[in-house]
Write a protein that holds these residues in place. Sequence first.
Motif, PDB file in Angstrom:
ATOM      1  N   ARG A 177       0.830  -1.205   0.000  1.00 45.87           N
ATOM      2  CA  ARG A 177       0.000   0.000   0.000  1.00 45.87           C
ATOM      3  C   ARG A 177       0.868   1.261   0.000  1.00 45.87           C
ATOM      4  N   MET A 178       1.959   1.233   0.752  1.00 50.96           N
ATOM      5  CA  MET A 178       2.870   2.370   0.750  1.00 50.96           C
ATOM      6  C   MET A 178       3.453   2.589  -0.638  1.00 50.96           C
ATOM      7  N   LEU A 179       3.864   1.494  -1.270  1.00 49.63           N
ATOM      8  CA  LEU A 179       4.448   1.594  -2.603  1.00 49.63           C
ATOM      9  C   LEU A 179       3.432   2.156  -3.597  1.00 49.63           C
ATOM     10  N   GLN A 180       2.199   1.689  -3.506  1.00 49.71           N
ATOM     11  CA  GLN A 180       1.162   2.189  -4.409  1.00 49.71           C
ATOM     12  C   GLN A 180       0.906   3.680  -4.197  1.00 49.71           C
ATOM     13  N   ASP A 181       0.774   4.095  -2.936  1.00 48.65           N
ATOM     14  CA  ASP A 181       0.413   5.474  -2.646  1.00 48.65           C
ATOM     15  C   ASP A 181       1.516   6.460  -3.030  1.00 48.65           C
ATOM     16  N   LEU A 182       2.775   6.007  -2.990  1.00 47.46           N
ATOM     17  CA  LEU A 182       3.891   6.900  -3.302  1.00 47.46           C
ATOM     18  C   LEU A 182       4.084   7.117  -4.801  1.00 47.46           C
ATOM     19  N   GLN A 183       3.580   6.185  -5.625  1.00 49.41           N
ATOM     20  CA  GLN A 183       3.651   6.348  -7.084  1.00 49.41           C
ATOM     21  C   GLN A 183       5.069   6.707  -7.551  1.00 49.41           C
ATOM     22  N   VAL A 184       6.030   5.878  -7.166  1.00 51.56           N
ATOM     23  CA  VAL A 184       7.439   6.113  -7.525  1.00 51.56           C
ATOM     24  C   VAL A 184       7.627   5.950  -9.033  1.00 51.56           C
ATOM     25  N   ALA A 185       8.395   6.869  -9.632  1.00 52.90           N
ATOM     26  CA  ALA A 185       8.642   6.840 -11.070  1.00 52.90           C
ATOM     27  C   ALA A 185      10.119   6.553 -11.348  1.00 52.90           C
ATOM     28  N   LYS A 186      10.396   6.107 -12.565  1.00 58.30           N
ATOM     29  CA  LYS A 186      11.729   5.609 -12.939  1.00 58.30           C
ATOM     30  C   LYS A 186      12.820   6.660 -12.855  1.00 58.30           C
ATOM     31  N   HIS A 187      12.483   7.942 -12.936  1.00 55.11           N
ATOM     32  CA  HIS A 187      13.506   8.988 -12.918  1.00 55.11           C
ATOM     33  C   HIS A 187      13.771   9.504 -11.506  1.00 55.11           C
ATOM     34  N   GLU A 188      13.120   8.925 -10.499  1.00 55.29           N
ATOM     35  CA  GLU A 188      13.140   9.536  -9.175  1.00 55.29           C
ATOM     36  C   GLU A 188      14.207   8.954  -8.241  1.00 55.29           C
ATOM     37  N   LYS A 189      14.632   9.812  -7.304  1.00 55.13           N
ATOM     38  CA  LYS A 189      15.605   9.440  -6.276  1.00 55.13           C
ATOM     39  C   LYS A 189      14.855   9.262  -4.952  1.00 55.13           C
ATOM     40  N   VAL A 190      15.118   8.152  -4.282  1.00 54.31           N
ATOM     41  CA  VAL A 190      14.332   7.754  -3.106  1.00 54.31           C
ATOM     42  C   VAL A 190      15.240   7.614  -1.886  1.00 54.31           C
ATOM     43  N   GLY A 240      13.718  -0.022  -5.503  1.00 53.50           N
ATOM     44  CA  GLY A 240      14.760  -0.033  -6.525  1.00 53.50           C
ATOM     45  C   GLY A 240      14.230  -0.385  -7.901  1.00 53.50           C
ATOM     46  N   HIS A 241      13.244  -1.270  -7.950  1.00 51.56           N
ATOM     47  CA  HIS A 241      12.641  -1.629  -9.229  1.00 51.56           C
ATOM     48  C   HIS A 241      11.821  -0.480  -9.818  1.00 51.56           C
ATOM     49  N   ARG A 242      11.342   0.417  -8.961  1.00 50.89           N
ATOM     50  CA  ARG A 242      10.487   1.514  -9.430  1.00 50.89           C
ATOM     51  C   ARG A 242      11.272   2.794  -9.701  1.00 50.89           C
ATOM     52  N   ALA A 243      12.392   3.002  -8.990  1.00 58.02           N
ATOM     53  CA  ALA A 243      13.084   4.285  -8.988  1.00 58.02           C
ATOM     54  C   ALA A 243      14.374   4.239  -9.804  1.00 58.02           C
ATOM     55  N   GLN A 244      14.972   5.420  -9.945  1.00 58.31           N
ATOM     56  CA  GLN A 244      16.306   5.484 -10.561  1.00 58.31           C
ATOM     57  C   GLN A 244      17.377   5.076  -9.555  1.00 58.31           C
ATOM     58  N   PRO A 267      18.213  16.940  -2.506  1.00 59.80           N
ATOM     59  CA  PRO A 267      16.855  16.573  -2.094  1.00 59.80           C
ATOM     60  C   PRO A 267      16.384  15.291  -2.765  1.00 59.80           C
ATOM     61  N   PHE A 268      15.247  14.760  -2.276  1.00 58.15           N
ATOM     62  CA  PHE A 268      14.712  13.494  -2.761  1.00 58.15           C
ATOM     63  C   PHE A 268      13.312  13.685  -3.333  1.00 58.15           C
ATOM     64  N   ASP A 269      12.994  12.844  -4.315  1.00 60.00           N
ATOM     65  CA  ASP A 269      11.639  12.831  -4.860  1.00 60.00           C
ATOM     66  C   ASP A 269      10.674  12.104  -3.932  1.00 60.00           C
ATOM     67  N   VAL A 270      11.197  11.056  -3.263  1.00 61.91           N
ATOM     68  CA  VAL A 270      10.368  10.205  -2.412  1.00 61.91           C
ATOM     69  C   VAL A 270      11.143   9.861  -1.144  1.00 61.91           C
ATOM     70  N   ILE A 271      10.478   9.939   0.001  1.00 62.44           N
ATOM     71  CA  ILE A 271      11.057   9.500   1.273  1.00 62.44           C
ATOM     72  C   ILE A 271      10.066   8.544   1.923  1.00 62.44           C
ATOM     73  N   VAL A 272      10.575   7.390   2.360  1.00 65.96           N
ATOM     74  CA  VAL A 272       9.751   6.345   2.962  1.00 65.96           C
ATOM     75  C   VAL A 272      10.265   6.063   4.364  1.00 65.96           C
ATOM     76  N   LEU A 273       9.383   6.100   5.344  1.00 66.92           N
ATOM     77  CA  LEU A 273       9.725   5.684   6.698  1.00 66.92           C
ATOM     78  C   LEU A 273       9.176   4.280   6.898  1.00 66.92           C
ATOM     79  N   SER A 274      10.050   3.300   6.967  1.00 65.51           N
ATOM     80  CA  SER A 274       9.607   1.907   7.105  1.00 65.51           C
ATOM     81  C   SER A 274       9.460   1.532   8.570  1.00 65.51           C
ATOM     82  N   GLY A 275       8.611   2.263   9.237  1.00 60.34           N
ATOM     83  CA  GLY A 275       8.336   2.111  10.656  1.00 60.34           C
ATOM     84  C   GLY A 275       7.552   3.334  11.083  1.00 60.34           C
ATOM     85  N   SER A 276       7.097   3.351  12.329  1.00 62.34           N
ATOM     86  CA  SER A 276       6.259   4.460  12.775  1.00 62.34           C
ATOM     87  C   SER A 276       7.059   5.504  13.537  1.00 62.34           C
ATOM     88  N   VAL A 277       6.496   6.717  13.584  1.00 67.02           N
ATOM     89  CA  VAL A 277       7.059   7.828  14.352  1.00 67.02           C
ATOM     90  C   VAL A 277       5.902   8.555  15.038  1.00 67.02           C
TER      91      VAL A 277
END
Length: 224
Positions: free
Chosen positions: A75-88, A103-107, A151-161
């Motif tokens: 669900r996180m991956l879907q909602d973020l809509q990562v594109a091939k040119h992006e840095k994560v 890695g499969h979705r991003a640059q 800067p980054f196109d996408v940032i993912v927190l793989s845990g809660s804060v």
Amino acid sequence: MNVEQARFNMIEQQIRPWDVLDAHVLDLLAVVRREDFVPAAHRALAFADLEIPLKDSDAAVAAGQVMLAPRVEARMLQDLQVAKHEKVLEIGTGSGFMAALLGHRAQRVLTLEIDNDLAQTAHANLQRAGVLNVEVRVADGASTDLSADGPFDVIVLSGSVAQLPDALLGLLKAGGRLMGIVGDEPVMRATLVQQSGSGLVSTQPWDCNVPRLLNFPEPSRFHF
């Protein structure tokens, strides 16, 4: 265990019913071998709808060193809509599975793991899987200065804060997205923030309780 049947069941019975309908995400989950990122002792649980411990000790589990449930990662991956040119940027590498999906979705993906042993394992897992555009770095995502990497196109927190850190929000490019699970048990909310021309726009599309990322600030609690 029939691995391919278990993978199919995971997608059709856990992930798709959780409103993950993006065909690209579902196809990716069918080909990235989740079982190769699960500790050998727990491989039978690779496709189960639960969090999998990444170390055997109770202390490790208490510290949130787990692999998130498949539906949460999807669900996180879907909602973020990562594109091939992006840095994560990912905070909390764990076993490297989410980093592999990214890695499969991003640059390019930079993923930070505070635990050296987990970082080494994740790096090895990613190499074996042929995911070569992910850098695993041993670092504390709560305090490391990443201004030279952003800067980054996408940032993912793989845990809660308890709350989203301003330092990470400040690393978003224009149009960039950050997602994390925010709040306290019993109610935490997936929070998606986008850097728009007029500032930060935040939505909370779904609820989910997951373990804490280490060392991020907790709100003061008053005791009477």
